[in-house]
Scaffold this active site. Structure first.
Site, mmCIF file in Angstrom:
data_model
loop_
_atom_site.group_PDB
_atom_site.id
_atom_site.type_symbol
_atom_site.label_atom_id
_atom_site.label_comp_id
_atom_site.label_asym_id
_atom_site.label_seq_id
_atom_site.Cartn_x
_atom_site.Cartn_y
_atom_site.Cartn_z
ATOM 1 N N ASP A 126 38.753 -21.943 -7.198
ATOM 2 C CA ASP A 126 39.070 -22.442 -5.854
ATOM 3 C C ASP A 126 39.795 -21.369 -5.044
ATOM 4 O OD1 ASP A 126 38.579 -25.542 -6.488
ATOM 5 O OD2 ASP A 126 39.721 -24.649 -8.120
ATOM 6 N N TRP B 272 51.829 -20.858 -20.740
ATOM 7 C CA TRP B 272 50.404 -20.693 -20.991
ATOM 8 C C TRP B 272 50.037 -19.231 -21.212
ATOM 9 C CZ3 TRP B 272 49.751 -23.864 -15.981
ATOM 10 C CH2 TRP B 272 50.105 -25.192 -16.223
ATOM 11 N N LEU C 214 52.619 -13.675 -16.448
ATOM 12 C CA LEU C 214 52.739 -13.871 -15.009
ATOM 13 C C LEU C 214 53.056 -15.322 -14.659
ATOM 14 C CD1 LEU C 214 52.423 -12.701 -12.116
ATOM 15 C CD2 LEU C 214 49.990 -13.276 -12.264
ATOM 16 N N SER D 225 54.983 -21.663 -10.753
ATOM 17 C CA SER D 225 54.084 -20.739 -10.061
ATOM 18 C C SER D 225 52.809 -20.560 -10.855
ATOM 19 C CB SER D 225 54.759 -19.376 -9.847
ATOM 20 O OG SER D 225 55.066 -18.769 -11.075
ATOM 21 N N GLU E 171 43.089 -16.641 -14.799
ATOM 22 C CA GLU E 171 42.917 -15.350 -14.114
ATOM 23 C C GLU E 171 42.393 -15.523 -12.695
ATOM 24 O OE1 GLU E 171 41.404 -12.007 -16.249
ATOM 25 O OE2 GLU E 171 41.945 -12.845 -18.192
ATOM 26 N N GLY E 172 42.968 -16.485 -12.012
ATOM 27 C CA GLY E 172 42.552 -16.813 -10.652
ATOM 28 C C GLY E 172 41.584 -17.967 -10.674
ATOM 29 N N SER F 84 48.868 -20.752 -9.201
ATOM 30 C CA SER F 84 48.141 -19.940 -8.235
ATOM 31 C C SER F 84 49.094 -19.274 -7.248
ATOM 32 C CB SER F 84 47.133 -20.816 -7.470
ATOM 33 O OG SER F 84 46.124 -21.277 -8.329
ATOM 34 N N PRO G 88 56.303 -22.165 -14.873
ATOM 35 C CA PRO G 88 56.193 -23.600 -14.612
ATOM 36 C C PRO G 88 56.034 -23.941 -13.137
ATOM 37 C CG PRO G 88 57.875 -23.197 -16.264
ATOM 38 C CD PRO G 88 57.444 -21.850 -15.760
#
Length: 631
Positions: free
Chosen positions: A444, A227, A194, A199, A440-441, A201, A197
């Site tokens: 913050d 990542w 998902l 995008s 995974e989110g 959050s 570079p």
């Protein structure tokens, strides 16, 4: 487009629809069940989420009381069959220090994981897996978390998110083809692609693109992902890319994200070298590239344009597992620290006798207990078929990841210099834990998701009441009911009552929790009335609100679990009662403080000053002041 979310407000200063499409997209899955312009005429099922209803100051107890007990005798036997072999694997086969030093999981260890069935724990038996439910999976996560988080990430990236989209949304044909491949039968690793570079959050800004071929048989995929856990070793990828779709209402073309099953064997799939990381070093993390990769149209997961829904459901579906895994990590840290405290002599006493150490150990234990209780509360509800667990799952991820950092850090502090040494193993755990607050989110973003999604649900109720006043005769029942409830609460009658849900010995703690729920509902209503649609910009207030929600949910789950233990007269019941009482006192105090910060203008001024300081630092790209002797 707003960074945090778009608000559509029609004829109302209350929120009628918060579209968490960009920054909050990575954090959320599924739409809260409230009336919006899109679904106002649809008959909706009631939202049974405890958290969603708490934002209205209401108690929905069905998913928190009694504490869930979902495993059948057969499922318990199946689980018990795996506990000893999995534990033995981590004590006799896996070497976490070696994994960390070499930044790899050696082939012998990998092979043992496949043979155990650990890589396909939730794959149905007909496809070669174990067929575990969420509660069984959480228990396995605890064992993994207690021993090696690096291996845990390899496992989780593979099955918690890697092929989870196929499990949740796959067609029968997709499941038949791919699920056996990710089990011991095929031993093929999977990965979830998902992040890009540009995008992180802001998942809505992804640039990867899939274009339908002229013959309509393939999508041509181009782009890159960064990542990616298992990115360098996976042969099956769940990939998200922009596709062109036709709006059924307007007939216009626009870009929407679509999810795909991509095989490395399709061609055009390559990866970069393994990333060098702070922790979880043995888990492979790499950039993955797609260049003119031909993906068959039958490899779309769900529908074309439904990629966000797929991605967010996958992430939400797996978040409870982090709480289970980190509960195991915390238990391991507490064991090391308590063993040390029980034997270390200083000033003629064992350090376990000092009040400062006692305070640390007690808080560490209550945090572990609360995180573990959340994990099994949520997994139990999921196993019972609940669809209303997204807020709770987000809270469990935030809570467990921050609790684990605190527990490990305090374990090191208790052990002093010994804790700082590599030999003890805690420095590795601390490095490994740090990523859990990010991936995974980020915590913050999840805090904003919890606050804004809950406010959306509360705002829909206020909007409904406002509409009722436009035709008071037809809506007299609703209006009278609302004002009757408010009048009763204003004189200290009625309100939230947990006394019938908790053990008699926990009544005082239950009152603290009930008061916190009522206060929370009033605070939400006041914020909506004061800020209306502009609440989305009040991150300082939203973060305080989210912290209140997190603390209150933790109060409820520990009260529920301790009540069940007391009712069943478990050997640990009295200890659990003490932890539940301690947690409720501690959490209640923080909730009071955070509510005061929300309503006190002095704290608002503090935020204004902090905002100015931050802007100056960013303009200067660093600290502005100089050393006092250089003035």
């Amino acid at each position: 487009m707003l960074k945090i979310g778009q608000l559509v407000v029609r004829n109302s200063r209350f929120i009628s629809n918060i579209e968490l499409k960009r920054t909050l997209a990575t954090a959320a899955a599924g739409q809260p069940k409230v009336e919006t312009e899109k679904n106002k005429d649809a008959k909706l099922q009631p939202n049974m989420s405890f958290m969603a209803n708490m934002f209205r100051g209401e108690l929905e107890a069905s998913q928190v009381f009694p504490y869930p007990n979902v495993l059948t005798e057969e499922q318990r036997e199946t689980l018990n069959m795996f506990i000893d072999p999995v534990t033995k694997f981590f004590t006799d086969v896996n070497d976490p220090v070696k994994n960390d030093d070499t930044a790899t999981i050696d082939p012998v260890t990998q092979a043992a994981l496949w043979e155990l069935g650990g890589m396909s724990f939730q794959v149905p038996p007909e496809y070669g897996g174990i067929g575990a439910n969420n509660t069984q999976y959480a228990r396995m996560g605890e064992i993994v978390g207690a021993h090696d988080l690096g291996v845990g990430i390899c496992l989780g990236a593979h099955q918690s998110i890697g092929f989870k989209g196929i499990l949740l949304f796959g067609t029968p044909e997709q499941k038949k083809k791919y699920l056996p491949m990710v089990t011991d039968q095929g031993r093929v690793f999977s990965a979830f692609c998902l992040t890009e570079p540009s995008s992180g959050s802001d998942a809505g800004s992804i640039k990867s693109r899939a274009v339908l071929s002229a013959d309509g048989k393939h999508f041509i995929l181009n782009g890159s992902k960064i990542w990616i856990s298992n990115g360098g070793i996976a042969d099956i990828f769940t990939v998200f890319a922009q596709t062109e779709v036709v709006d059924q209402k307007t007939g216009k073309k626009r870009d929407k994200v679509t999810a795909f099953i991509v095989e490395r064997g399709f061609g055009g799939v390559t990866n970069g070298p393994p990333e060098k990381k702070m922790g979880i070093k043995c888990s492979n993390t790499a950039e993955v590239y797609f260049e003119d990769c031909k993906v068959p149209v039958e490899n779309v997961i769900g529908e074309v344009g439904d990629g966000f829904k797929v991605a967010m459901q996958i992430l939400n579906n797996g978040r409870f597992g982090m709480a289970g895994t980190l509960a195991g990590t915390m238990a391991s840290c507490i064991k090391k620290a308590s063993e040390f405290a029980a034997n270390r002599l200083q000033f003629g006493k064992k350090i376990q006798e000092f009040g400062g150490v006692q305070e640390k150990l007690a808080r560490m234990a209550t945090l572990q207990y609360a995180a573990q209780s959340m994990a099994y509360m949520i997994s139990g509800n999921m196993d019972r078929g609940s669809q209303d667990y997204h807020l709770e799952a987000a809270i469990s991820k935030v809570f467990a990841s921050e609790a684990a950092w605190y527990v490990c850090d305090e374990a090191i502090q208790i052990m002093g210099g010994m804790g700082y040494m590599k030999e003890t193993g805690l420095e590795k755990v601390l490095r490994d834990i740090r990523i859990f607050r990010i991936f995974e989110g980020t915590n913050d973003i999840l805090r904003l998701f919890v606050a804004l999604t809950g406010i959306q649900y509360a705002g829909s109720h206020l909007k409904e009441l406002q509409k009722a006043f436009q035709n008071p005769t037809a809506n007299l029942g609703l209006i009278l009911s609302e004002f009757s409830n408010r009048a009763i609460r204003s004189v200290g009658l009625g309100g939230i009552d947990l006394s019938g849900h908790v053990h008699p010995s926990l009544q005082d703690s239950a009152k603290l929790c009930a008061e916190s729920i009522e206060l929370f509902g009033r605070t939400v209503e006041q914020l909506l009335i004061k800020h209306g649609k502009n609440i989305v910009d009040q991150q300082f207030l939203l973060n305080r609100l989210a912290d209140c929600a997190i603390d209150t949910y933790a109060m409820v789950v520990v009260l529920s679990r301790a009540t069940t233990s007391l009712n069943n007269k478990l050997d640990t019941a009295e200890h659990e009662r003490l932890m539940a009482e301690a947690w409720c006192i501690d959490a209640y105090d923080r909730i009071q403080v955070n509510n005061k910060k929300i309503s006190n203008p002095a704290f608002h001024k503090l935020h204004e000053k902090q905002s100015l300081i931050s802007k100056k630092i960013c303009e200067n790209e660093g600290v502005i002041t100089v050393s006092p002797i250089d003035v």
